[in-house]
Design an enzyme around this catalytic site. Structure first.
Site, PDB file in Angstrom:
ATOM      1  N   TYR A 142      55.385  43.891  26.614  1.00 13.23           N
ATOM      2  CA  TYR A 142      54.800  42.954  25.652  1.00 13.23           C
ATOM      3  C   TYR A 142      55.469  43.088  24.283  1.00 13.23           C
ATOM      4  O   TYR A 142      55.489  42.147  23.503  1.00 13.23           O
ATOM      5  CB  TYR A 142      53.308  43.241  25.468  1.00 13.23           C
ATOM      6  CG  TYR A 142      52.384  42.623  26.486  1.00 13.23           C
ATOM      7  CD1 TYR A 142      52.592  42.784  27.843  1.00 13.23           C
ATOM      8  CD2 TYR A 142      51.274  41.891  26.070  1.00 13.23           C
ATOM      9  CE1 TYR A 142      51.729  42.235  28.769  1.00 13.23           C
ATOM     10  CE2 TYR A 142      50.400  41.338  26.989  1.00 13.23           C
ATOM     11  CZ  TYR A 142      50.633  41.509  28.331  1.00 13.23           C
ATOM     12  OH  TYR A 142      49.764  40.965  29.246  1.00 13.23           O
ATOM     13  N   LYS A 187      55.189  52.097  38.799  1.00 14.72           N
ATOM     14  CA  LYS A 187      56.117  51.577  39.810  1.00 14.72           C
ATOM     15  C   LYS A 187      57.336  52.494  39.789  1.00 14.72           C
ATOM     16  O   LYS A 187      58.471  52.079  39.486  1.00 14.72           O
ATOM     17  CB  LYS A 187      56.467  50.116  39.459  1.00 14.72           C
ATOM     18  CG  LYS A 187      57.301  49.400  40.499  1.00 14.72           C
ATOM     19  CD  LYS A 187      56.515  48.995  41.742  1.00 14.72           C
ATOM     20  CE  LYS A 187      57.432  48.383  42.784  1.00 14.72           C
ATOM     21  NZ  LYS A 187      56.775  48.168  44.092  1.00 14.72           N
ATOM     22  N   ASP A 219      51.666  48.005  43.207  1.00 17.52           N
ATOM     23  CA  ASP A 219      51.424  47.014  44.268  1.00 17.52           C
ATOM     24  C   ASP A 219      50.361  47.527  45.242  1.00 17.52           C
ATOM     25  O   ASP A 219      49.460  46.789  45.657  1.00 17.52           O
ATOM     26  CB  ASP A 219      52.728  46.619  44.991  1.00 17.52           C
ATOM     27  CG  ASP A 219      53.592  47.804  45.378  1.00 17.52           C
ATOM     28  OD1 ASP A 219      53.300  48.943  44.954  1.00 17.52           O
ATOM     29  OD2 ASP A 219      54.579  47.599  46.113  1.00 17.52           O
ATOM     30  N   ASP A 243      47.042  44.599  32.411  1.00 18.75           N
ATOM     31  CA  ASP A 243      46.621  43.207  32.223  1.00 18.75           C
ATOM     32  C   ASP A 243      46.303  42.590  33.578  1.00 18.75           C
ATOM     33  O   ASP A 243      45.246  41.991  33.778  1.00 18.75           O
ATOM     34  CB  ASP A 243      47.747  42.426  31.526  1.00 18.75           C
ATOM     35  CG  ASP A 243      47.398  40.954  31.370  1.00 18.75           C
ATOM     36  OD1 ASP A 243      46.253  40.670  30.962  1.00 18.75           O
ATOM     37  OD2 ASP A 243      48.259  40.099  31.670  1.00 18.75           O
ATOM     38  N   ASP A 247      42.285  41.846  35.494  1.00 17.01           N
ATOM     39  CA  ASP A 247      41.775  40.541  35.956  1.00 17.01           C
ATOM     40  C   ASP A 247      41.284  40.666  37.394  1.00 17.01           C
ATOM     41  O   ASP A 247      40.219  40.166  37.760  1.00 17.01           O
ATOM     42  CB  ASP A 247      42.879  39.466  35.917  1.00 17.01           C
ATOM     43  CG  ASP A 247      42.870  38.676  34.606  1.00 17.01           C
ATOM     44  OD1 ASP A 247      42.561  39.267  33.557  1.00 17.01           O
ATOM     45  OD2 ASP A 247      43.178  37.463  34.647  1.00 17.01           O
TER      46      ASP A 247
HETATM   47  C1  IPM Z   1      44.235  39.963  27.925  1.00 17.14           C
HETATM   48  C2  IPM Z   1      44.983  38.674  27.780  1.00 17.14           C
HETATM   49  C3  IPM Z   1      46.106  38.872  26.767  1.00 17.14           C
HETATM   50  C4  IPM Z   1      47.008  39.959  27.302  1.00 17.14           C
HETATM   51  C5  IPM Z   1      46.890  37.595  26.418  1.00 17.14           C
HETATM   52  C6  IPM Z   1      45.994  36.506  25.904  1.00 17.14           C
HETATM   53  C7  IPM Z   1      47.996  37.873  25.456  1.00 17.14           C
HETATM   54  O1  IPM Z   1      45.454  38.251  29.009  1.00 17.14           O
HETATM   55  O2  IPM Z   1      43.690  40.457  26.917  1.00 17.14           O
HETATM   56  O3  IPM Z   1      44.173  40.485  29.047  1.00 17.14           O
HETATM   57  O4  IPM Z   1      47.878  39.677  28.149  1.00 17.14           O
HETATM   58  O5  IPM Z   1      46.855  41.105  26.872  1.00 17.14           O
HETATM   59 MG    MG Z   2      44.730  39.407  30.665  1.00 18.49          MG
END
Ligand code: IPM
Ligand code: MG
Length: 355
Positions: A142, A187, A219, A243, A247
């Protein structure tokens, strides 16, 4: 106590969900005798529209001067064609880096009332889902160089030993306060940065002998989270893997709308935000789930202000909302009553109790 909170409402559903979290904080103040002062900060798409910059220096300064920052969400299609270094998300990345909040804590815990909302089979859910992802937040790909030259685009992924060590320590400390199991995810079969990651984790393990360290390739981890989530206690990983995995982990608990996060660095001034995005498609319709933001406010009380009882009160009120069979659209199921974003926030504020 008096605390000054910088408030970033942001874009999309951001303003709606933050409004509900502030209702809840005001009620906490009222019953526990605290004063929360709010300073609005513009960040994201709304700041691009106003200043041509997703996080002007003056706005960052407001955050640095606060006791902590509460954030809704930023971004939206409207700003999709803005150049990379001026996108709304860039404001968020500059904020995280500017505050030095390298440690992002994302809990994946299933509320017992929502076990039906998980897409996983009942027998997997019943084994329990309760783990934390500790994500490195201000390094890695990032923050490496991003460039596009002719027909080739490059993003650089690099980590230094000291960057890995400081997040590694948070991983071990977090596991120490829980079930003492830390899984380091990387990884290392492909990436140099991951081989360094693994080496540093094992060096730290010699200091934290009470914590059991395991290694897992990212993975495989993505697979294990859906196959057998009960095996995890604390996962520590680098920025982009964290990240993606967070999710996935949120989804198996029923809805990404329920998950809060805390980001901390060297001081008690933290950044608190739900892990979901700005969901422009449902913005302004009063159907968003404000619970991720409300629980983020609870984390702020617990981790930055040392107000554990107040945080418990918020979490209990969220539980009371679910017990009353009320649901926002994202967690709606048969036999429950659907309510809007503002009704959800109001119920939680009204049901706050000082034990
Ligand atoms: C998160 C989001 C952010 C990230 C984006 C919006 C930059 O997906 O906080 O998980 O990737 O960190
Ligand atoms: Mg995210």
């Amino acid at each position: 106590m008096t605390k000054n909170i910088a408030v970033i409402r942001g874009d999309g559903i951001g303003p709606e969900i933050v409004a509900e979290a502030l209702k809840v904080l005001d009620k906490v103040g009222e019953i526990f005798g605290h004063t929360f002062n709010y300073t609005d900060v513009d960040m994201g798409g709304c700041a691009i529209d106003k200043y041509g910059d997703p996080l002007p220096e003056s706005e960052l300064q407001k955050c640095l001067k606060s006791d902590s920052v509460l954030l809704g969400a930023v971004g939206g299609e409207k700003w999709n064609n803005v150049p990379g270094d001026k996108r709304p998300e860039k404001g968020l990345l500059r904020l995280r880096a500017g505050m030095g909040v390298y440690s992002n804590n994302r809990p994946a815990k299933i509320w017992k009332q929502l076990s039906d909302a998980s897409p996983l089979r009942k027998e997997i859910v019943e084994k329990g889902i309760d783990f934390i992802i500790v994500r490195e937040l201000i390094g890695g790909i990032y923050f490496g160089e991003h460039k596009t030259v002719d027909d080739t685009a490059t993003d650089v992924l690099s980590y230094s030993e000291s960057e890995i060590e400081r997040i590694g320590r948070i991983g071990f400390e977090t596991a120490r306060k829980r079930n003492k199991k830390l899984c380091s995810v990387e990884k290392s079969n492909v990436l140099d940065s991951s081989r360094l990651w693994k080496k540093v984790m094992h060096r730290l393990a010699e200091e934290y002998t009470d914590v059991e360290l395991s290694d897992m390739l990212v993975d495989n981890c993505a697979m294990q989270i859906v196959k057998n989530p009960a095996q995890f206690d604390v996962i520590v990983t680098e920025n982009m893997f964290g990240d993606i995995l967070s999710d996935e982990a949120s989804m198996i608990t029923g809805s990404i709308g329920m998950i809060p996060s805390s980001s901390l660095g060297a001081t008690s001034c933290g950044l608190y935000e739900p892990i979901h995005g700005s969901a422009p498609d449902i913005a302004g319709k009063n159907i968003a789930n404000p619970i991720g933001t409300i629980l983020s406010a609870a984390m702020m009380l617990r981790y930055s202000f040392d107000m554990g009882k107040e945080a418990d009160a918020i979490e209990n009120a969220v539980s009371a909302f679910l017990d009353a069979d009320l649901r926002t659209a994202d967690i709606m199921s048969e036999g429950k009553t659907q309510v809007g974003c503002s009704e959800c926030g109001e119920f939680i504020a009204k049901n706050l109790k000082r034990e």
